[in-house]
Scaffold this motif. Structure first.
Motif, PDB file in Angstrom:
ATOM      1  N   MET A   1       9.058   8.660   2.546  1.00 57.23           N
ATOM      2  CA  MET A   1       9.034   8.232   3.447  1.00 57.23           C
ATOM      3  C   MET A   1       8.397   6.888   3.524  1.00 57.23           C
ATOM      4  SD  MET A   1       5.132   9.908   4.500  1.00 57.23           S
ATOM      5  CE  MET A   1       5.123   8.915   5.861  1.00 57.23           C
ATOM      6  N   LEU A   2       8.795   6.470   4.400  1.00 50.21           N
ATOM      7  CA  LEU A   2       8.078   4.920   5.504  1.00 50.21           C
ATOM      8  C   LEU A   2       6.715   4.584   5.568  1.00 50.21           C
ATOM      9  CD1 LEU A   2       9.249   1.529   5.541  1.00 50.21           C
ATOM     10  CD2 LEU A   2       9.840   2.386   7.645  1.00 50.21           C
ATOM     11  N   ARG A   3       6.058   4.149   4.290  1.00 55.69           N
ATOM     12  CA  ARG A   3       4.829   4.097   5.178  1.00 55.69           C
ATOM     13  C   ARG A   3       4.413   2.141   5.148  1.00 55.69           C
ATOM     14  NH1 ARG A   3       2.015   5.559  -0.109  1.00 55.69           N
ATOM     15  NH2 ARG A   3       3.663   4.968  -1.278  1.00 55.69           N
ATOM     16  N   ARG A   4       4.705   2.368   6.649  1.00 58.86           N
ATOM     17  CA  ARG A   4       4.806   1.058   7.387  1.00 58.86           C
ATOM     18  C   ARG A   4       3.314   0.922   7.596  1.00 58.86           C
ATOM     19  NH1 ARG A   4       7.547   3.578  12.540  1.00 58.86           N
ATOM     20  NH2 ARG A   4       6.607   5.222  12.327  1.00 58.86           N
ATOM     21  N   SER A   5       2.088   1.600   8.430  1.00 61.52           N
ATOM     22  CA  SER A   5       0.892   1.243   8.383  1.00 61.52           C
ATOM     23  C   SER A   5      -0.532   2.473   7.722  1.00 61.52           C
ATOM     24  CB  SER A   5       0.404   1.797   9.817  1.00 61.52           C
ATOM     25  OG  SER A   5       0.710   3.287   9.778  1.00 61.52           O
ATOM     26  N   LEU A   6      -1.261   1.413   6.378  1.00 65.46           N
ATOM     27  CA  LEU A   6      -2.225   2.845   5.599  1.00 65.46           C
ATOM     28  C   LEU A   6      -3.603   2.095   6.218  1.00 65.46           C
ATOM     29  CD1 LEU A   6      -1.406   2.585   1.695  1.00 65.46           C
ATOM     30  CD2 LEU A   6      -3.088   2.419   2.700  1.00 65.46           C
ATOM     31  N   LEU A   7      -4.112   3.391   5.732  1.00 66.28           N
ATOM     32  CA  LEU A   7      -5.945   3.008   5.948  1.00 66.28           C
ATOM     33  C   LEU A   7      -6.622   3.648   5.252  1.00 66.28           C
ATOM     34  CD1 LEU A   7      -7.720   2.118   8.366  1.00 66.28           C
ATOM     35  CD2 LEU A   7      -7.684   4.864   8.889  1.00 66.28           C
ATOM     36  N   ASP A  26       0.582   6.699   9.176  1.00 69.40           N
ATOM     37  CA  ASP A  26       1.758   6.433   8.363  1.00 69.40           C
ATOM     38  C   ASP A  26       1.216   7.146   6.680  1.00 69.40           C
ATOM     39  OD1 ASP A  26       4.321   6.392  10.193  1.00 69.40           O
ATOM     40  OD2 ASP A  26       3.961   4.422   9.032  1.00 69.40           O
ATOM     41  N   SER A  27       0.183   6.605   6.466  1.00 68.75           N
ATOM     42  CA  SER A  27      -0.570   6.500   4.842  1.00 68.75           C
ATOM     43  C   SER A  27      -1.901   6.444   4.928  1.00 68.75           C
ATOM     44  CB  SER A  27       0.349   5.913   3.741  1.00 68.75           C
ATOM     45  OG  SER A  27      -0.739   6.355   2.644  1.00 68.75           O
ATOM     46  N   LEU A  28      -3.162   7.703   5.115  1.00 64.37           N
ATOM     47  CA  LEU A  28      -3.826   7.324   4.456  1.00 64.37           C
ATOM     48  C   LEU A  28      -4.722   7.587   3.024  1.00 64.37           C
ATOM     49  CD1 LEU A  28      -6.787   7.800   6.817  1.00 64.37           C
ATOM     50  CD2 LEU A  28      -6.240  10.051   6.503  1.00 64.37           C
ATOM     51  N   PHE A  29      -5.884   6.778   2.707  1.00 69.71           N
ATOM     52  CA  PHE A  29      -6.038   6.529   1.545  1.00 69.71           C
ATOM     53  C   PHE A  29      -7.814   6.741   1.463  1.00 69.71           C
ATOM     54  CE2 PHE A  29      -5.289   2.178   0.426  1.00 69.71           C
ATOM     55  CZ  PHE A  29      -7.135   1.928  -0.081  1.00 69.71           C
ATOM     56  N   PHE A  30      -8.203   7.735   0.541  1.00 70.97           N
ATOM     57  CA  PHE A  30     -10.272   7.319   0.276  1.00 70.97           C
ATOM     58  C   PHE A  30      -9.777   6.903  -0.517  1.00 70.97           C
ATOM     59  CE2 PHE A  30      -8.132  11.396   2.891  1.00 70.97           C
ATOM     60  CZ  PHE A  30      -9.409  10.750   4.215  1.00 70.97           C
ATOM     61  N   ASP A  31     -10.685   6.131  -0.628  1.00 75.90           N
ATOM     62  CA  ASP A  31     -10.786   5.460  -1.917  1.00 75.90           C
ATOM     63  C   ASP A  31     -12.732   5.187  -2.510  1.00 75.90           C
ATOM     64  OD1 ASP A  31     -10.720   3.136  -3.399  1.00 75.90           O
ATOM     65  OD2 ASP A  31     -11.499   1.375  -2.519  1.00 75.90           O
ATOM     66  N   LEU A  32     -12.156   5.329  -4.569  1.00 76.65           N
ATOM     67  CA  LEU A  32     -13.076   4.998  -4.681  1.00 76.65           C
ATOM     68  C   LEU A  32     -13.313   4.666  -5.552  1.00 76.65           C
ATOM     69  CD1 LEU A  32     -12.513   9.630  -6.490  1.00 76.65           C
ATOM     70  CD2 LEU A  32     -14.468   8.660  -4.767  1.00 76.65           C
ATOM     71  N   GLY A 192      14.884   0.857  -6.794  1.00 75.16           N
ATOM     72  CA  GLY A 192      14.174   1.714  -5.114  1.00 75.16           C
ATOM     73  C   GLY A 192      13.088   2.189  -4.806  1.00 75.16           C
ATOM     74  N   ILE A 193      11.510   1.822  -5.259  1.00 75.41           N
ATOM     75  CA  ILE A 193      11.157   2.141  -3.731  1.00 75.41           C
ATOM     76  C   ILE A 193       9.885   1.351  -2.621  1.00 75.41           C
ATOM     77  CG2 ILE A 193      10.066   4.030  -6.546  1.00 75.41           C
ATOM     78  CD1 ILE A 193       8.575   0.763  -7.270  1.00 75.41           C
ATOM     79  N   GLN A 194       9.272   1.373  -3.327  1.00 77.77           N
ATOM     80  CA  GLN A 194       8.438   0.950  -1.596  1.00 77.77           C
ATOM     81  C   GLN A 194       7.414  -0.704  -2.319  1.00 77.77           C
ATOM     82  OE1 GLN A 194       6.713   2.857   1.657  1.00 77.77           O
ATOM     83  NE2 GLN A 194       7.102   1.363   3.116  1.00 77.77           N
ATOM     84  N   ALA A 195       7.625  -1.478  -1.530  1.00 72.67           N
ATOM     85  CA  ALA A 195       6.443  -2.482  -1.679  1.00 72.67           C
ATOM     86  C   ALA A 195       5.932  -2.631  -0.609  1.00 72.67           C
ATOM     87  CB  ALA A 195       7.204  -4.009  -1.971  1.00 72.67           C
ATOM     88  N   LEU A 196       4.486  -2.186  -1.228  1.00 72.95           N
ATOM     89  CA  LEU A 196       3.872  -2.413  -0.349  1.00 72.95           C
ATOM     90  C   LEU A 196       2.518  -3.623   0.081  1.00 72.95           C
ATOM     91  CD1 LEU A 196       2.288   0.538  -0.658  1.00 72.95           C
ATOM     92  CD2 LEU A 196       3.841   0.127   1.326  1.00 72.95           C
ATOM     93  N   ASP A 197       2.291  -4.981   0.454  1.00 76.59           N
ATOM     94  CA  ASP A 197       1.719  -5.993   0.330  1.00 76.59           C
ATOM     95  C   ASP A 197       0.438  -5.870   0.142  1.00 76.59           C
ATOM     96  OD1 ASP A 197       1.017  -9.018   0.607  1.00 76.59           O
ATOM     97  OD2 ASP A 197       1.607  -9.031   2.858  1.00 76.59           O
ATOM     98  N   GLY A 198      -0.710  -6.641  -0.267  1.00 72.50           N
ATOM     99  CA  GLY A 198      -1.737  -7.033  -0.349  1.00 72.50           C
ATOM    100  C   GLY A 198      -2.791  -6.957   0.971  1.00 72.50           C
ATOM    101  N   PRO A 199      -3.803  -7.444   0.728  1.00 73.47           N
ATOM    102  CA  PRO A 199      -4.544  -7.821   2.519  1.00 73.47           C
ATOM    103  C   PRO A 199      -4.174  -8.694   2.393  1.00 73.47           C
ATOM    104  CG  PRO A 199      -5.654  -7.533   0.167  1.00 73.47           C
ATOM    105  CD  PRO A 199      -5.088  -6.570  -0.494  1.00 73.47           C
ATOM    106  N   THR A 200      -4.710  -9.377   3.348  1.00 72.69           N
ATOM    107  CA  THR A 200      -4.693 -10.572   4.401  1.00 72.69           C
ATOM    108  C   THR A 200      -6.446 -11.247   3.756  1.00 72.69           C
ATOM    109  OG1 THR A 200      -2.921  -9.997   5.538  1.00 72.69           O
ATOM    110  CG2 THR A 200      -4.336 -12.290   5.968  1.00 72.69           C
ATOM    111  N   VAL A 201      -6.587 -11.556   2.957  1.00 72.52           N
ATOM    112  CA  VAL A 201      -7.879 -12.763   2.992  1.00 72.52           C
ATOM    113  C   VAL A 201      -8.491 -13.249   4.694  1.00 72.52           C
ATOM    114  CG1 VAL A 201      -9.439 -13.492   1.712  1.00 72.52           C
ATOM    115  CG2 VAL A 201      -7.927 -12.801   0.382  1.00 72.52           C
ATOM    116  N   ASP A 202      -7.691 -13.871   4.980  1.00 76.69           N
ATOM    117  CA  ASP A 202      -8.250 -14.285   5.607  1.00 76.69           C
ATOM    118  C   ASP A 202      -7.668 -14.121   7.084  1.00 76.69           C
ATOM    119  OD1 ASP A 202      -9.429 -16.799   7.899  1.00 76.69           O
ATOM    120  OD2 ASP A 202      -8.174 -18.228   7.611  1.00 76.69           O
ATOM    121  N   TYR A 203      -8.502 -12.173   7.205  1.00 73.62           N
ATOM    122  CA  TYR A 203      -7.967 -11.291   8.583  1.00 73.62           C
ATOM    123  C   TYR A 203      -8.337 -12.096   9.499  1.00 73.62           C
ATOM    124  CZ  TYR A 203     -12.912  -9.403   8.061  1.00 73.62           C
ATOM    125  OH  TYR A 203     -14.186  -9.471   7.388  1.00 73.62           O
TER     126      TYR A 203
END
Length: 218
Positions: A1-7, A26-32, A192-203
């Motif tokens: 599936m296409l993951r456009r928004s990741l929380l 689209d995608s939810l991840f719990f961080d450890l 053939g896999i998805q690339a997800l950008d990293g966070p924007t530091v100067d948000y």
């Protein structure tokens, strides 16, 4: 599936986990990992074991970010998955992958987890985070691993690993970030896999945030 928004949700924040139940992403991840202090990691695991039930969340894709292979926390993170959490998630986000050996190691660990909880081997995918010079050098091999479904970038960890300043992104460090992002994107597309950008530091800067969101990387 296409993951456009990741929380991302810190694993030790009960109120934020509860709020995430009603958020449609689209995608939810719990961080450890980075968002959880060392003294809070055990409590975070206990909270996730109690709180993360697939049917409780609106997101169609649920992940957990575990700690890196070379930390003292990864064993307990894997034990958490073996305790039943593996049935509730679609992938793990695996930080600081340096080589194909890291992929093979976590592949074997996940296979053991899957057998323990009674799900098919291969059910849990890997979202691989490229955050080191060695990881970037080996990115094509990492992207080709059959369990890896995406590559993402950790810009601050990467800059720290190569000895560049991390407090302020200037023109020279941005060149390094763009180079890494391009390599990650090419490796992802070639396999053939998805690339997800990293966070924007100067948000807090709207122009910077918009420019990052519209970039081709991802």
């Amino acid at each position: 599936m296409l993951r456009r928004s990741l929380l991302s949700v810190p694993g030790d924040k009960e109120a934020m986990i509860a709020k995430a139940q009603s958020l449609v992403v689209d995608s939810l991840f719990f961080d450890l990992e980075d968002s959880v202090a060392p003294q809070s990691k055990a409590a975070a695991r206990n909270l996730l074991a109690q709180s993360v039930k697939r049917d409780a969340f609106s997101s169609p894709f649920i992940s957990v970010r575990v700690n890196a292979r070379n930390t003292s926390y990864i064993g307990d993170d894997l034990a958490l998955l073996s305790g039943g959490l593996a049935r509730e998630i679609d992938s793990i986000i695996f930080p600081k992958i340096n080589s194909l050996d890291d992929c093979d190691w976590i592949d074997d660990e996940l296979a053991s987890v899957e057998k323990t909880v009674g799900i098919a081997v291969g059910s849990i995918a890997i979202d691989a985070q490229i955050e080191t010079a060695q990881g970037l050098q080996n990115v094509n091999n990492i992207a080709a691993h059959p369990r890896v479904i995406s590559l993402s970038f950790g810009p601050l960890d990467f800059l720290a690993d190569v000895g560049a300043p991390t407090l302020h992104i200037n023109e020279s460090t941005q060149v390094m970030i763009n180079h890494a992002l391009a390599q990650i994107l090419i490796a992802a597309r070639a396999n053939g896999i998805q690339a997800l950008d990293g966070p924007t530091v100067d948000y807090k800067n709207p122009e910077t945030f918009e420019r990052s969101a519209l970039a081709i990387y991802g």
